[in-house]
Write a protein that holds these residues in place. Structure first.
Motif, short mmCIF file in Angstrom:
data_model
loop_
_atom_site.label_atom_id
_atom_site.label_comp_id
_atom_site.label_asym_id
_atom_site.label_seq_id
_atom_site.Cartn_x
_atom_site.Cartn_y
_atom_site.Cartn_z
N ARG A 4 81.53 60.56 20.75
CA ARG A 4 80.95 61.65 21.53
C ARG A 4 79.92 62.42 20.70
O ARG A 4 79.00 63.00 21.25
CB ARG A 4 82.05 62.61 21.99
N GLU A 5 80.04 62.44 19.42
CA GLU A 5 79.08 63.15 18.57
C GLU A 5 77.88 62.27 18.23
O GLU A 5 76.76 62.77 18.06
CB GLU A 5 79.78 63.59 17.27
N ILE A 6 78.08 60.97 18.15
CA ILE A 6 77.01 60.05 17.74
C ILE A 6 75.99 59.86 18.86
O ILE A 6 74.78 59.90 18.62
CB ILE A 6 77.60 58.70 17.30
N ILE A 7 76.44 59.69 20.08
CA ILE A 7 75.52 59.43 21.19
C ILE A 7 74.54 60.59 21.40
O ILE A 7 73.33 60.35 21.50
CB ILE A 7 76.31 59.09 22.47
N PRO A 8 74.99 61.86 21.46
CA PRO A 8 74.00 62.94 21.59
C PRO A 8 73.04 63.00 20.39
O PRO A 8 71.85 63.31 20.55
CB PRO A 8 74.84 64.21 21.68
N ALA A 9 73.53 62.67 19.22
CA ALA A 9 72.66 62.68 18.04
C ALA A 9 71.57 61.62 18.16
O ALA A 9 70.41 61.86 17.80
CB ALA A 9 73.48 62.47 16.77
N ILE A 10 71.91 60.46 18.69
CA ILE A 10 70.94 59.38 18.88
C ILE A 10 69.91 59.80 19.93
O ILE A 10 68.70 59.59 19.75
CB ILE A 10 71.65 58.07 19.28
N ILE A 11 70.36 60.41 21.01
CA ILE A 11 69.45 60.83 22.07
C ILE A 11 68.48 61.90 21.55
O ILE A 11 67.27 61.84 21.80
CB ILE A 11 70.24 61.34 23.29
N ILE A 12 69.00 62.85 20.80
CA ILE A 12 68.15 63.91 20.25
C ILE A 12 67.15 63.32 19.25
O ILE A 12 65.96 63.67 19.26
CB ILE A 12 69.00 65.02 19.60
N GLY A 18 59.95 60.58 19.79
CA GLY A 18 58.96 60.47 20.87
C GLY A 18 57.96 61.59 20.83
O GLY A 18 56.76 61.38 21.01
N LEU A 19 58.42 62.80 20.60
CA LEU A 19 57.50 63.94 20.49
C LEU A 19 56.59 63.81 19.28
O LEU A 19 55.40 64.12 19.35
CB LEU A 19 58.29 65.25 20.42
N ALA A 20 57.12 63.34 18.19
CA ALA A 20 56.32 63.16 16.99
C ALA A 20 55.24 62.11 17.22
O ALA A 20 54.10 62.26 16.77
CB ALA A 20 57.21 62.78 15.81
N ALA A 21 55.59 61.05 17.92
CA ALA A 21 54.61 60.01 18.20
C ALA A 21 53.50 60.53 19.10
O ALA A 21 52.33 60.20 18.94
CB ALA A 21 55.29 58.81 18.85
N CYS A 22 53.84 61.37 20.06
CA CYS A 22 52.83 61.93 20.96
C CYS A 22 51.87 62.85 20.22
O CYS A 22 50.68 62.87 20.48
CB CYS A 22 53.49 62.72 22.09
N SER A 23 52.37 63.61 19.30
CA SER A 23 51.51 64.57 18.62
C SER A 23 50.56 63.91 17.63
O SER A 23 49.55 64.48 17.28
CB SER A 23 52.37 65.62 17.89
N SER A 24 50.86 62.70 17.20
CA SER A 24 49.98 62.04 16.25
C SER A 24 49.10 60.98 16.89
O SER A 24 48.47 60.21 16.19
CB SER A 24 50.81 61.41 15.12
N SER A 25 49.06 60.93 18.22
CA SER A 25 48.24 59.92 18.88
C SER A 25 46.77 60.25 18.68
O SER A 25 46.39 61.41 18.55
CB SER A 25 48.59 59.85 20.37
N PRO A 26 45.92 59.22 18.67
CA PRO A 26 44.49 59.46 18.48
C PRO A 26 43.90 60.22 19.66
O PRO A 26 44.49 60.32 20.72
CB PRO A 26 43.91 58.06 18.38
#
Length: 118
Positions: A4-12, A18-26
């Motif tokens: 129960r603790e691992i799954i939310p950690a993976i999702i977060i 995903g947010l980091a990838a969006c902010s560094s897009s050309p």
């Protein structure tokens, strides 16, 4: 209980990546970048090395450079050695120079030894 603790950690973690990838897009949109890659331009701003006037993309468009190569002209500005009046491209057009050679005239201005320009 650990699961129960691992799954939310993976999702977060996935969301943060995903947010980091969006902010560094050309810059520019994906279609603009695709056009830039295919055409060798810099419309999107993501490829500054492909801007006009650089070694990768000289002045003018691909079409005007192709015309310049075929006609020995400098319409695009990428081939200054092919400008009129240079050794590679004397005054006049190929047609007027051919006429001048055939008739011993100087219509083009390329053959001053044939007399005054008419």
């Amino acid at each position: 209980m650990r699961q129960r603790e691992i799954i939310p950690a993976i999702i977060i973690s996935a969301a943060l990546l995903g947010l980091a990838a969006c902010s560094s897009s050309p810059t520019g949109t994906a279609p603009e970048r695709a056009v830039d890659r295919a055409a060798g331009t810099n419309i999107s701003g993501a490829y500054p090395s492909q801007s006009d006037g650089t070694a990768v993309n000289p002045p003018g468009t691909a079409a005007t450079r192709a015309y310049d190569r075929a006609a020995d002209t400098n319409t695009s500005g990428a081939y200054p050695r092919q400008s009129d009046g240079t050794a590679v491209n004397p005054p006049g057009t190929a047609a007027t120079r051919t006429y001048d050679r055939a008739t011993d005239s100087n219509t083009s201005g390329a053959y001053p030894q044939n007399g005054p320009r008419r």
